[in-house]
Each structure stands twice: as C-alpha cells, then as structure tokens.
Design an enzyme around this catalytic site. Structure first.
Site, PDB file in Angstrom:
ATOM      1  N   LEU A 140     -14.243   4.526  10.456  1.00  0.00           N
ATOM      2  CA  LEU A 140     -13.817   5.769  11.107  1.00  0.00           C
ATOM      3  C   LEU A 140     -12.342   5.670  11.485  1.00  0.00           C
ATOM      4  O   LEU A 140     -11.988   5.100  12.519  1.00  0.00           O
ATOM      5  CB  LEU A 140     -14.662   6.022  12.362  1.00  0.00           C
ATOM      6  CG  LEU A 140     -16.190   5.953  12.174  1.00  0.00           C
ATOM      7  CD1 LEU A 140     -16.900   6.149  13.512  1.00  0.00           C
ATOM      8  CD2 LEU A 140     -16.653   6.985  11.156  1.00  0.00           C
ATOM      9  N   GLY A 141     -11.482   6.189  10.619  1.00  0.00           N
ATOM     10  CA  GLY A 141     -10.056   6.243  10.917  1.00  0.00           C
ATOM     11  C   GLY A 141      -9.596   7.667  10.691  1.00  0.00           C
ATOM     12  O   GLY A 141     -10.380   8.609  10.843  1.00  0.00           O
ATOM     13  N   GLU A 194      -7.700  -4.620   5.920  1.00  0.00           N
ATOM     14  CA  GLU A 194      -7.629  -4.406   4.468  1.00  0.00           C
ATOM     15  C   GLU A 194      -6.529  -5.251   3.837  1.00  0.00           C
ATOM     16  O   GLU A 194      -6.679  -5.758   2.729  1.00  0.00           O
ATOM     17  CB  GLU A 194      -7.410  -2.907   4.188  1.00  0.00           C
ATOM     18  CG  GLU A 194      -8.658  -2.090   4.494  1.00  0.00           C
ATOM     19  CD  GLU A 194      -8.369  -0.638   4.826  1.00  0.00           C
ATOM     20  OE1 GLU A 194      -7.672  -0.391   5.845  1.00  0.00           O
ATOM     21  OE2 GLU A 194      -8.824   0.238   4.090  1.00  0.00           O
ATOM     22  N   ARG A 253      -2.734  -2.153  -3.186  1.00  0.00           N
ATOM     23  CA  ARG A 253      -3.888  -1.306  -2.943  1.00  0.00           C
ATOM     24  C   ARG A 253      -3.800  -0.124  -3.912  1.00  0.00           C
ATOM     25  O   ARG A 253      -2.801   0.598  -3.929  1.00  0.00           O
ATOM     26  CB  ARG A 253      -3.852  -0.786  -1.520  1.00  0.00           C
ATOM     27  CG  ARG A 253      -5.036   0.070  -1.235  1.00  0.00           C
ATOM     28  CD  ARG A 253      -4.954   0.682   0.115  1.00  0.00           C
ATOM     29  NE  ARG A 253      -6.237   1.249   0.455  1.00  0.00           N
ATOM     30  CZ  ARG A 253      -6.610   1.506   1.682  1.00  0.00           C
ATOM     31  NH1 ARG A 253      -5.809   1.214   2.674  1.00  0.00           N
ATOM     32  NH2 ARG A 253      -7.780   2.042   1.914  1.00  0.00           N
ATOM     33  N   HIS A 272     -12.653   3.438   0.374  1.00  0.00           N
ATOM     34  CA  HIS A 272     -12.620   2.487   1.514  1.00  0.00           C
ATOM     35  C   HIS A 272     -13.300   1.160   1.174  1.00  0.00           C
ATOM     36  O   HIS A 272     -13.733   0.416   2.065  1.00  0.00           O
ATOM     37  CB  HIS A 272     -13.306   3.075   2.777  1.00  0.00           C
ATOM     38  CG  HIS A 272     -12.517   4.169   3.435  1.00  0.00           C
ATOM     39  ND1 HIS A 272     -13.086   5.309   3.918  1.00  0.00           N
ATOM     40  CD2 HIS A 272     -11.195   4.274   3.686  1.00  0.00           C
ATOM     41  CE1 HIS A 272     -12.150   6.087   4.442  1.00  0.00           C
ATOM     42  NE2 HIS A 272     -10.983   5.481   4.312  1.00  0.00           N
ATOM     43  N   ASN A 284       0.878  -1.165   0.000  1.00  0.00           N
ATOM     44  CA  ASN A 284       0.000   0.000   0.000  1.00  0.00           C
ATOM     45  C   ASN A 284       0.919   1.219   0.000  1.00  0.00           C
ATOM     46  O   ASN A 284       1.395   1.650   1.046  1.00  0.00           O
ATOM     47  CB  ASN A 284      -0.882  -0.048   1.254  1.00  0.00           C
ATOM     48  CG  ASN A 284      -1.779   1.148   1.398  1.00  0.00           C
ATOM     49  OD1 ASN A 284      -1.773   2.054   0.564  1.00  0.00           O
ATOM     50  ND2 ASN A 284      -2.546   1.168   2.471  1.00  0.00           N
ATOM     51  N   ARG A 300      -9.331  16.406   7.018  1.00  0.00           N
ATOM     52  CA  ARG A 300     -10.200  16.804   5.899  1.00  0.00           C
ATOM     53  C   ARG A 300     -11.561  17.220   6.431  1.00  0.00           C
ATOM     54  O   ARG A 300     -12.050  16.623   7.396  1.00  0.00           O
ATOM     55  CB  ARG A 300     -10.372  15.625   4.920  1.00  0.00           C
ATOM     56  CG  ARG A 300      -9.114  15.283   4.168  1.00  0.00           C
ATOM     57  CD  ARG A 300      -9.246  13.961   3.408  1.00  0.00           C
ATOM     58  NE  ARG A 300      -8.474  12.912   4.047  1.00  0.00           N
ATOM     59  CZ  ARG A 300      -8.536  11.613   3.737  1.00  0.00           C
ATOM     60  NH1 ARG A 300      -9.342  11.210   2.790  1.00  0.00           N
ATOM     61  NH2 ARG A 300      -7.802  10.730   4.370  1.00  0.00           N
TER      62      ARG A 300
HETATM   63  P1  ADP Z   1      -5.907   5.400   8.910  1.00  0.00           P
HETATM   64  O1  ADP Z   1      -7.095   6.009   8.215  1.00  0.00           O
HETATM   65  O2  ADP Z   1      -4.676   6.236   8.824  1.00  0.00           O
HETATM   66  O3  ADP Z   1      -5.712   3.919   8.595  1.00  0.00           O
HETATM   67  P2  ADP Z   1      -6.648   4.406  11.539  1.00  0.00           P
HETATM   68  O4  ADP Z   1      -7.773   3.516  11.089  1.00  0.00           O
HETATM   69  O5  ADP Z   1      -5.412   3.773  12.048  1.00  0.00           O
HETATM   70  O6  ADP Z   1      -6.293   5.493  10.445  1.00  0.00           O
HETATM   71  O7  ADP Z   1      -7.263   5.353  12.676  1.00  0.00           O
HETATM   72  C1  ADP Z   1      -6.508   6.353  13.277  1.00  0.00           C
HETATM   73  C2  ADP Z   1      -7.401   7.073  14.282  1.00  0.00           C
HETATM   74  O8  ADP Z   1      -7.850   6.126  15.269  1.00  0.00           O
HETATM   75  C3  ADP Z   1      -6.669   8.182  15.016  1.00  0.00           C
HETATM   76  O9  ADP Z   1      -7.504   9.332  15.117  1.00  0.00           O
HETATM   77  C4  ADP Z   1      -6.481   7.576  16.405  1.00  0.00           C
HETATM   78  O10 ADP Z   1      -6.428   8.556  17.396  1.00  0.00           O
HETATM   79  C5  ADP Z   1      -7.739   6.748  16.531  1.00  0.00           C
HETATM   80  N1  ADP Z   1      -7.587   5.791  17.627  1.00  0.00           N
HETATM   81  C6  ADP Z   1      -6.746   4.726  17.703  1.00  0.00           C
HETATM   82  N2  ADP Z   1      -6.859   4.150  18.931  1.00  0.00           N
HETATM   83  C7  ADP Z   1      -7.784   4.854  19.631  1.00  0.00           C
HETATM   84  C8  ADP Z   1      -8.323   4.754  20.934  1.00  0.00           C
HETATM   85  N3  ADP Z   1      -7.950   3.815  21.788  1.00  0.00           N
HETATM   86  N4  ADP Z   1      -9.274   5.651  21.297  1.00  0.00           N
HETATM   87  C9  ADP Z   1      -9.668   6.629  20.453  1.00  0.00           C
HETATM   88  N5  ADP Z   1      -9.185   6.785  19.209  1.00  0.00           N
HETATM   89  C10 ADP Z   1      -8.255   5.903  18.787  1.00  0.00           C
END
Ligand code: ADP
Length: 395
Positions: free
Chosen positions: A207-208, A377, A91, A179, A9, A239
């Site tokens: 939600l990431g 993924e 990816r 996604h 990726n 964003r």
């Molecule tokens: P990406 O889109 O870069 O793959 P991820 O799916 O890894 O992102 O998600 C990253 C987000 O998840 C960040 O905002 C991080 O703070 C949040 N996150 C990870 N662990 C926790 C947690 N224990 N509590 C709250 N938010 C979390």
C-alpha cells in the site's frame, strides 16, 4: 576499490538510485533520487557516511536521463569515493509474457524491452531511456533488468485471463500483475521471520502511492489485484482501481473524452486525490477533518477488505496477512480498518501492537497472523543483479 551494485529506477520525472556494497552481506551505502526532470531538477540523497544531501541541479544539465545520471554519479563519487560499480540493476515495470526472471541486457533484450513500451506507456519508455543512459555511462558493466511482472508469471490461466475472445490472450491482452520486486522481497523476509506461515497461504498488501495485493502459496504468487496495467484492483493515490469498463465507454461516447483525457483521469486525477478533492497523500487525508477525506480513506480500506476476501478465496484460506509500502508500514488507522471484524477470516488484530507499528500486529490468539514488513525494492534489485550479473549469492 570495493565492488558495488548501482540500482536505477527511471520514471517519468525522476530517477531513483541506490548504491549497495557487495560484501558477505549487501550493505546500502547511499539512496536517493533526482526529481523534477524536465522542470526544476533536484537531487535528494542520503549516504551512510555523509548524511542527507539536497540541492537544485542545473535544468540544462539535468534535463534528460543522461544528465540526471551524470548528477547521480557526481554525487556518488563524492560520497562513496572507494566504490566501484561492478553491475547495474534496473527496475523495469513490464517484462511481458516472456521475461520471468532478471536478465542480462544485451542489444536484443533492450530491443524487446523497447517493444513493450506501448504496454506500459507511462513507465516503460523511461525505464528503457534509463538503461540506455546507464549503458553509455558504464559500457563494460553488466546491466540487469529486474521486472515488476516477473514474480507473477506462474499464475494459472484463470488468474491471468480476461473473458474476452480467446485470441486476445495469445496476443498478450491478459493479467500480468505488478509490484513483484516488492512482493519477492517481503515474502523472503517472511520466510526469515515466520517460516511456518510463509510456506502457507499469504496475502501481502503493498500500500503506497501505487497499491496492490498479492496472494502467495509457499512464497509463489498465485493471484494479484493488478492486471494488464497498473490501474486495476485497489484504489490508489491518483488511480481509481477497479472500475466498471462501461463508465469508460460512456465517457468516450457520451462525453467525448479521448484517450489522452481518459489516461489523465485514470492515472492522475482519481483515487484518493479524486475522491477527497484534497490530496493523494494519506498523511494529509488522515490529518484532515474534511468529511471527503474520511470517505476517501473509508473507500480505500473497503476495497482492500473486499480484495482480501477474494484473494483468500483464491488461496482456499489464509495463514498470514502482511502490510508493506508507505501506507501499509506507517498507517495504523488503515491497517486497523482492514483488520476490523475480520474474525470470520481468522484475523484478530492486537490494537496496541498495531498502534506501535510492531512487526507482528495480530493477537496471540489470532488464527491468522498479521505482520508489518518494511519493503526494500532497491535491495532486492541489488540482490538479483549480483546473482544474475556477477554470479554472487542466491537468485
Ligand atoms: P510509492 O508508491 O510512490 O513508492 P510510498 O510507498 O512511498 O509510495 O507511499 C506513499 C504513501 O505513504 C503516501 O500516501 C503517504 O502519505 C503514505 N505515508 C507515508 N508515511 C505515512 C504515515 N506516517 N502515515 C500515513 N501514511 C503515510
């Protein structure tokens, strides 16, 4: 030597990878990334036998995808000595209107993917560079492109069109959705966990750092909050999500912002980071007692709730809501906020299950079931690559 799939990726400053063994079932042997490309490159990885590894790389050697890939292969050779790479899964963020499933990459396909670079300028050129590097390193292995857009290709016209003059749609200015690899993985897991609801009307919230939601009927995407680009829909780490296009016209015409400045504003300076003025990281915002952090989280949650209503309307009702992604899987606070007073839609959260990050977080009495499912993924890319490149297993 045991056959494995290598997944790649390739992004603007990092290349993420995984090595997956092809046996009766697929087993992930190693995952990791080279980050800081073009700056201070660093390898971070975890192998099933060797544990975690972290080391700085020579900036000269790992300054481009070829160098990063060489570092990854060096790590894998040392970690998984008995592994042979039978196929490589990439990816690819954008498959345009044509690619609706994983495809074996030949010269013609690679040229078509390169042609799509302007459609996703921050991702696609890096995906293509990663493919070129992998083809040079493994000229004999089948290379498969797995698209973030492909899962959404079955939408009706009304869910894919913008109300612009008609010719724009034909020219590709339309909603694509992203996604898709994550939605595909999570939807398949839901069929294993709860087939009775997976066949029905489902909304998955990924939600990431990037965030979107997808409405599915019978496991097929019917609508998504992301559109032409990865900017639309929910607020994200950096964003803004949905924004009145009049704001952008105003910033260009009255404030003299040009395209690079707008791009930086929309991709890097907005969302949780912009609203809070503190961080794009949900963990930091949740730990903060600054009121701006609370407002940023409240906005993030509010937009998810509004989109949930919209997607439920597109589906004609709801049978299940699923959370995934770093925030969806780990933030009980965000999930509780989304499910609060959603009884009008049939969702009744179970506070204790939610706090414990249980698999099912709705109450026994809830008409709509709510789940937390960890997305993977890389594993889905490996499955698709094994099927499309080696004819092994289901597509
Ligand atoms: P990406 O889109 O870069 O793959 P991820 O799916 O890894 O992102 O998600 C990253 C987000 O998840 C960040 O905002 C991080 O703070 C949040 N996150 C990870 N662990 C926790 C947690 N224990 N509590 C709250 N938010 C979390």
């Amino acid at each position: 030597m045991k056959p494995h799939v290598l997944t790649l990726n390739a992004g603007s400053s990092s290349i993420k990878f995984s090595l997956v063994e092809l046996g009766e079932t697929l087993v992930t042997r190693a995952v990791g990334e080279v980050e800081g490309l073009g700056g201070r490159p660093r390898l971070r990885a975890r192998g099933d036998e060797t544990g975690t590894a972290e080391r700085d790389l020579d900036p000269e050697e790992a300054r481009d995808p070829d160098g990063a890939l060489a570092a990854i292969l060096g790590y894998l050779r040392a970690t998984c000595a008995n592994a042979s790479v039978a196929a490589i899964g990439h990816r690819v963020v954008h498959g345009g209107s044509d690619f609706d499933q994983p495809i074996l990459i030949d010269d013609q396909v690679l040229a078509a993917l390169a042609k799509l670079e302007p459609w996703a300028p921050l991702h696609q050129p890096h995906n293509v560079a990663g493919i070129r590097a992998a083809r040079a390193a493994f000229p004999e292995a089948p290379q498969i492109a797995c698209f973030d857009t492909a899962f959404h290709r079955g939408h009706k016209f009304v869910d894919d069109a913008f109300a612009l003059p008609r010719h724009f749609f034909a020219e590709g200015i339309r909603r694509y959705g992203f996604h898709g690899i994550s939605y595909d993985f999570v939807s398949r897991r839901l069929f294993e966990i709860a087939p009775e609801v997976a066949f029905g009307r489902v909304v998955i919230a990924h939600l990431g750092n990037g965030a979107s939601m997808c409405a599915l009927r019978g496991g097929k995407s019917v609508a998504s909050t992301m559109g032409f680009s990865t900017l639309d829909g929910l607020a994200m780490g950096t964003r803004p999500g949905q924004i009145d296009p009049g704001v952008l016209l105003y910033l260009m015409q009255a404030r003299g912002m040009d395209a690079p400045a707008l791009s930086d504003l929309l991709y890097n300076q907005s969302g949780l980071k912009g609203l809070s003025g503190l961080s794009n990281d949900m963990r930091e915002l949740e730990a903060s007692d600054d009121s701006r952090a609370h407002e940023a989280i409240a906005y993030f949650v509010h937009r998810i709730r509004r989109e949930l209503g919209s997607l439920a309307a597109a589906l004609g009702g709801l049978d299940a809501l699923v959370f995934c992604g770093g925030i969806g899987e780990n933030s009980a606070r965000v999930r509780a906020g989304v499910m609060r007073e959603m009884d009008w839609l049939g969702i009744e959260a179970d506070a204790a299950r939610n706090a414990a990050h249980a698999g099912c977080i709705s109450s026994d009495a809830s008409r709509v079931r709510a789940y937390v499912i960890a997305t993977n993924e890389e594993l889905r890319i490996a499955e698709m690559t094994a099927a499309a490149g080696l004819g092994r297993g289901p597509r």
